[in-house]
Each structure stands twice: as structure tokens, then as C-alpha cells.
Design an enzyme around this catalytic site. Structure first.
Site, PDB file in Angstrom:
ATOM      1  N   LYS A  52      10.545   6.883 -22.573  1.00 52.94           N
ATOM      2  CA  LYS A  52      10.448   6.683 -21.121  1.00 52.94           C
ATOM      3  C   LYS A  52      10.926   5.312 -20.663  1.00 52.94           C
ATOM      4  O   LYS A  52      10.680   4.294 -21.275  1.00 52.94           O
ATOM      5  CB  LYS A  52       8.995   6.855 -20.668  1.00 52.94           C
ATOM      6  CG  LYS A  52       8.488   8.280 -20.699  1.00 52.94           C
ATOM      7  CD  LYS A  52       9.204   9.195 -19.711  1.00 52.94           C
ATOM      8  CE  LYS A  52       8.727   8.976 -18.296  1.00 52.94           C
ATOM      9  NZ  LYS A  52       7.317   9.405 -18.110  1.00 52.94           N
ATOM     10  N   HIS A  67      18.101  19.324   3.008  1.00 52.58           N
ATOM     11  CA  HIS A  67      17.006  20.066   2.356  1.00 52.58           C
ATOM     12  C   HIS A  67      16.968  19.808   0.844  1.00 52.58           C
ATOM     13  O   HIS A  67      16.482  20.640   0.089  1.00 52.58           O
ATOM     14  CB  HIS A  67      17.134  21.578   2.592  1.00 52.58           C
ATOM     15  CG  HIS A  67      17.432  21.942   4.017  1.00 52.58           C
ATOM     16  ND1 HIS A  67      16.460  22.203   4.946  1.00 52.58           N
ATOM     17  CD2 HIS A  67      18.617  22.038   4.675  1.00 52.58           C
ATOM     18  CE1 HIS A  67      17.029  22.470   6.118  1.00 52.58           C
ATOM     19  NE2 HIS A  67      18.335  22.369   5.982  1.00 52.58           N
ATOM     20  N   SER A  83       6.514   3.636 -21.402  1.00 57.97           N
ATOM     21  CA  SER A  83       5.266   4.393 -21.472  1.00 57.97           C
ATOM     22  C   SER A  83       4.562   4.022 -22.758  1.00 57.97           C
ATOM     23  O   SER A  83       5.201   3.774 -23.781  1.00 57.97           O
ATOM     24  CB  SER A  83       5.580   5.885 -21.445  1.00 57.97           C
ATOM     25  OG  SER A  83       4.516   6.618 -22.016  1.00 57.97           O
ATOM     26  N   GLU A 101       8.752   2.893  -7.171  1.00 64.33           N
ATOM     27  CA  GLU A 101       7.530   3.695  -6.985  1.00 64.33           C
ATOM     28  C   GLU A 101       6.451   2.873  -6.281  1.00 64.33           C
ATOM     29  O   GLU A 101       5.787   3.347  -5.360  1.00 64.33           O
ATOM     30  CB  GLU A 101       6.991   4.168  -8.342  1.00 64.33           C
ATOM     31  CG  GLU A 101       7.849   5.231  -9.000  1.00 64.33           C
ATOM     32  CD  GLU A 101       7.354   5.528 -10.411  1.00 64.33           C
ATOM     33  OE1 GLU A 101       6.292   6.139 -10.542  1.00 64.33           O
ATOM     34  OE2 GLU A 101       8.017   5.119 -11.376  1.00 64.33           O
ATOM     35  N   GLN A 117     -10.687 -12.054  14.887  1.00 59.77           N
ATOM     36  CA  GLN A 117     -10.571 -12.726  13.594  1.00 59.77           C
ATOM     37  C   GLN A 117     -10.062 -11.756  12.521  1.00 59.77           C
ATOM     38  O   GLN A 117      -9.478 -12.171  11.526  1.00 59.77           O
ATOM     39  CB  GLN A 117     -11.938 -13.296  13.199  1.00 59.77           C
ATOM     40  CG  GLN A 117     -11.935 -14.064  11.910  1.00 59.77           C
ATOM     41  CD  GLN A 117     -13.203 -14.900  11.762  1.00 59.77           C
ATOM     42  OE1 GLN A 117     -13.386 -15.871  12.480  1.00 59.77           O
ATOM     43  NE2 GLN A 117     -14.084 -14.517  10.869  1.00 59.77           N
TER      44      GLN A 117
HETATM   45  N1  ARG Z   1     -11.731 -18.017  13.285  1.00 56.84           N
HETATM   46  C1  ARG Z   1     -11.596 -17.564  14.633  1.00 56.84           C
HETATM   47  C2  ARG Z   1     -10.549 -16.431  14.699  1.00 56.84           C
HETATM   48  O1  ARG Z   1      -9.874 -16.262  13.757  1.00 56.84           O
HETATM   49  C3  ARG Z   1     -11.166 -18.687  15.505  1.00 56.84           C
HETATM   50  C4  ARG Z   1     -11.554 -18.520  16.934  1.00 56.84           C
HETATM   51  C5  ARG Z   1     -13.010 -18.570  17.055  1.00 56.84           C
HETATM   52  N2  ARG Z   1     -13.416 -18.623  18.400  1.00 56.84           N
HETATM   53  C6  ARG Z   1     -14.714 -18.425  18.776  1.00 56.84           C
HETATM   54  N3  ARG Z   1     -14.962 -18.451  20.020  1.00 56.84           N
HETATM   55  N4  ARG Z   1     -15.631 -18.190  17.881  1.00 56.84           N
HETATM   56  O2  ARG Z   1     -10.421 -15.729  15.672  1.00 56.84           O
END
Ligand code: ARG
Length: 466
Positions: free
Chosen positions: A290, A163, A284, A297, A329
Site C-alpha cells: 500500500k 456521472h 500500511s 484524504e 468571545q
Molecule cells: N475577551 C473578550 C472577547 O474576546 C474581550 C472583550 C471583553 N469585553 C467585555 N465587555 N467583557 O470578546
């Protein structure tokens, strides 16, 4: 109406009657961040082409040309000479287009029996395998730094807290080794995660596999994968491995953040337990006195970011139907940032731990406050035959007596102490001493300096010198 030449640059544009707008192009492109996959994309392509040639799907001359072209592309990328094009969308299409420009038809044959869906999944796994290995190595370097400091401070006493109130004295070395245990679990988790990262999706093609007589095991072997993904739909859509890595990384950061909080507290003049080397602190602009512990941090702050990436990846996957969706993606930026943040943090901490100056007298002075050895006096009475609950009550009364007078238990005259229990003998003050308290906790996992030294030896054995 539209520039035919620009439109033609898309690998898939033959099916379309108009090109995408500039905004859509920018929105859908990933090359800005996935170009860092290039070395892995090239390695994956060469392995794929090698297998295609071995199976007679492309010619040996095609393979030789692909290898030559890729070597040139690799050199150009490394030298910062490669011309990345947004209109070519991603790392895969950029490299393939350049390859074809360099070597002609052989470049166009590379994508036989493959899709960007299994290609990108392979690239990320190769990249992540590398990131996992680097993270494990850096965790171990940090563990070594902590073990070295613990070894110097097996006998340095500090207050242990519950604590955040003074609880019982502990060895500072013991306290440091608690973090070594946390980071050891992180290493275990990453090693386990690596097993599932290290499986080959390539060969799944778009989603269903391919009509060509490919040899996936051969590609796995060439790329150092332990196994091949057994279901093509799962292979192209699975990102569990990325989530697992981010979860393990988030826990690494949680551990770092807890340590950061302690370093910040310990460096505050109110504690004054340690000093961090100047190179990890800043001053600071207004208060001349400081010296702020910026690095711990910031590490504490960056923990939120890595935990946030975990949530991003989890939410990315929820609700995705099989198999590949463009949503995926979006896995890269959180994943890359997580790996970069964790690695940088661990590197800095390894260096910082090596530069901690320990103020042993201040730690010991603080441990003497707050009646940290009251439990030892209770244990003493138990050893003289008093049931523990009665001993607890007896000592609580003595503590109250001391608190009212503003003194420590050890300052109470023996005659007065005896007033609380006739079982208190001449040897009772001994039980109240910090050194005796710590040394008495002499079992596996206890804080006795001898145990700390044994743990230091165990860790040195496990971690080696490098
Ligand atoms: N740039 C795409 C990704 O990062 C690659 C795969 C794309 N595939 C597609 N069928 N458009 O996922």
C-alpha cells in the site's frame, strides 16, 4: 475569606464583593487562545495612544512611555518570556497589566476613551486582514503550480466524466485549469470580503462612543484601515466579516476537497492516472504493497471541520441583541482554526501539485474505453446533413452493436458502420480518434490543446511569476 490580592488582579474587581471561582475563571478566560492577537493588540494600542496624545487627551510623555513599554512587551512575547496569566482573563488585560507594571500611570491612561469591546473587534479585524492576505497569496501560489502542470499537459488526453462515467475525452491540462478557475473565484471572494474586514471599530468604546474628543479617522489611517465603522453599536457587535471569511474559506476547502477526491481516485490502481510523491503518502502497517494518499484524504476530511466552523459562527450570532455580548468571545477559536487549516492545506497542495507524476498512457488508454467519441460521430453525421436527434439515435445503435461484440466504435469495419447510415464516409474513423475529438472543440472554454495553451498564457499573464 478570599485572597484579597488575587481578587484585586481583575481590572473590574472593585465593584465585586467576591472573586469568581476557579472554574468560572477558566470558563470565561480567553487568554489561552486570544494571546495570538498580541501583535495586533499592541499595534492597535499604540495607534490609539498616538491619537490620544495628538488630541491632547494624554501627554506626549505618556505616549513615549507607552511605546517604550509596548516595545519591551512585544520583545518578551516574541522571545516566549511573557508571563500570561489566566486570572487576567484575556490578551488585552494581560498586556495592559504588564504595561502598567512596567511604566506606571501612563499604562493606566492607555484605556482612556476605549473599551475592550471596540479593542477586541479591532484586533480581530487586523489579524483577519493579515490572514486574508496570506490566504490570497497562497491561493495564487497554488494556481501557479496548477498552471505549470497544465502547461506540460495541454496535449495529454484523459477521459472526461459525467456521472463518473466516461463521457468525452478532454485535455488533462484543461481539467487542471478548471481548478484554477475555482481558486480564482476564491481570490475574488476574499478580496471582496477584505473590504468589509478593513474598517475600524475603535472609537465605538463600549457601545455608544466616548466623551473624549477622539479622531477615529486618524487611528484608521495609522492602522491602514480603509474606513471607520459608522455606527458604534454595530461596530462592537458586528462579526459579519468573520462569517464572510469563513464562508469564503469553506468554499476554498470545498474546491480542495473535490480535487482531493480526484487525486485519490486517480492514484488508485484501478485508474492509475497519476502518482503522488512519496512524501505526501503513507504505507500500511499490514499490507506491504500500500501507498495511501493521506494528504488529499485528510484535506477532504478537514473540509468538514471548516464548514462546521462556518455553522458555529452563524449560530453564534443568531439571537444576539445589540450590542457586545460575551458570546462574541467564541468567535476566535473557529476563526483561527479555519484560517490555519486553509493556509496549511493550500501550502501542502501547492507543493504536492508540483510533485504529481502523470501517467499519460494510462489516461489515454482509459479515454479509449467507454465510447468517449460517440458524440463526435453524431456531430460528423450532423455536418453531413442529418438532424442531431437522428444522428444521436444512429450512433446509439452503433454503440449497442459494439457493446454486444465487446469492441470499440473504431474497431467496427467501415462497411458495418455504413450499415447504420449511408452518410458515413471514409473520413468517419477520423472523427472517432481522441486527438481529433479534443482538437475540434476549439473555442473559448473548449478543451482543444490550442485553447488550453491560450488559457495557460492568460493565467501566466494574470498571475505573474511570483
Ligand atoms: N475577551 C473578550 C472577547 O474576546 C474581550 C472583550 C471583553 N469585553 C467585555 N465587555 N467583557 O470578546
Amino acid at each position: 475569606m478570599h485572597d484579597q490580592f488575587e481578587h484585586k488582579q481583575q481590572a473590574w474587581s472593585a465593584r465585586f464583593s467576591e472573586p469568581v471561582s476557579a472554574l468560572v475563571q477558566r470558563y470565561t478566560a480567553s487568554v489561552g487562545f486570544d494571546k495570538r492577537l498580541a501583535p495586533f493588540d499592541i499595534a492597535g494600542s499604540i495607534a490609539h495612544a498616538t491619537m490620544l496624545a495628538e488630541r491632547g487627551i494624554i501627554g506626549g510623555d505618556d505616549l513615549a512611555a507607552i511605546e517604550r513599554g509596548m516595545a519591551q512587551i512585544r520583545a518578551d512575547i516574541d522571545a516566549g518570556r511573557f508571563d500570561w496569566k489566566l486570572e487576567l482573563e484575556d490578551v488585552h488585560l494581560n498586556i495592559e497589566a504588564r504595561l502598567t507594571q512596567l511604566i506606571g500611570d501612563a499604562g493606566k491612561r492607555l484605556h482612556t476613551g476605549r473599551s475592550r469591546n471596540d479593542q477586541v473587534a479591532t484586533d480581530i479585524r487586523l489579524w483577519l486582514r493579515d490572514a486574508v492576505d496570506q490566504t490570497i497569496a497562497q491561493l495564487q501560489a497554488l494556481q501557479r503550480a496548477l498552471v505549470a502542470l497544465a502547461s506540460d499537459h495541454a496535449d495529454t488526453l484523459m477521459p472526461g466524466f459525467t456521472h463518473l462515467q466516461v463521457a468525452q475525452p478532454v485535455s488533462f491540462g484543461h481539467h487542471l485549469l478548471a481548478y484554477v478557475e475555482m481558486f480564482a473565484r476564491d481570490v475574488e471572494r476574499l478580496r471582496d470580503c477584505r473590504k468589509r474586514v478593513n474598517r475600524l471599530p475603535l472609537g465605538a468604546a463600549a457601545l455608544a462612543g466616548t466623551t473624549f474628543p477622539i479622531d477615529r479617522v486618524r487611528v484608521a489611517q495609522l492602522l491602514g484601515f480603509d474606513d471607520v465603522c459608522q455606527n458604534s453599536l454595530d461596530a462592537v457587535s458586528d462579526r459579519d466579516f468573520a462569517i464572510e471569511f469563513n464562508a469564503a474559506a469553506a468554499l476554498v476547502m470545498i474546491h480542495v476537497s473535490r480535487m482531493s477526491e480526484e487525486l485519490v481516485l486517480w492514484m488508485s490502481p484501478a485508474f492509475g492516472f497519476i502518482d503522488l510523491a512519496d512524501r505526501f503518502c503513507t504505507g500500511s502497517s499490514i499490507m506491504p504493497q500500500k501507498k495511501n494518499p493521506d494528504v488529499p484524504e485528510l484535506a477532504r476530511g478537514k473540509t468538514g471541520r471548516v464548514a462546521g466552523h462556518l455553522t458555529s459562527l452563524l449560530m453564534l450570532m443568531k439571537g444576539q441583541p445589540l450590542a457586545y455580548n460575551k458570546d462574541n468571545q467564541e468567535d476566535k477559536e473557529p476563526l483561527f482554526d479555519t484560517a490555519d487549516t486553509v493556509l496549511d492545506t493550500l501550502r501542502i497542495f501547492t507543493d504536492m501539485v508540483g510533485g504529481i507524476r502523470v501517467k499519460a498512457e494510462a489516461m489515454e488508454r482509459s479515454a479509449l474505453q467507454g465510447y468517449s467519441t460517440a458524440t463526435d460521430l453524431a456531430d460528423y453525421l450532423v455536418k453531413k446533413g442529418l438532424p442531431f436527434r437522428d444522428a444521436h439515435e444512429t450512433v446509439a445503435r452503433a454503440v449497442r452493436f459494439a457493446v454486444e461484440r465487446g469492441v470499440g466504435l473504431e474497431d467496427i469495419a467501415l462497411a458495418d458502420l455504413r450499415g447504420f447510415s449511408a452518410l458515413i464516409g471514409d473520413d468517419a474513423p477520423q472523427a472517432l480518434r481522441l486527438q481529433g475529438s479534443v482538437a475540434a472543440r476549439d473555442h473559448v472554454g473548449g478543451t482543444a490543446p490550442g485553447q488550453v495553451r491560450a488559457q495557460v498564457a492568460r493565467w501566466r499573464d494574470l498571475l505573474g511569476t511570483e
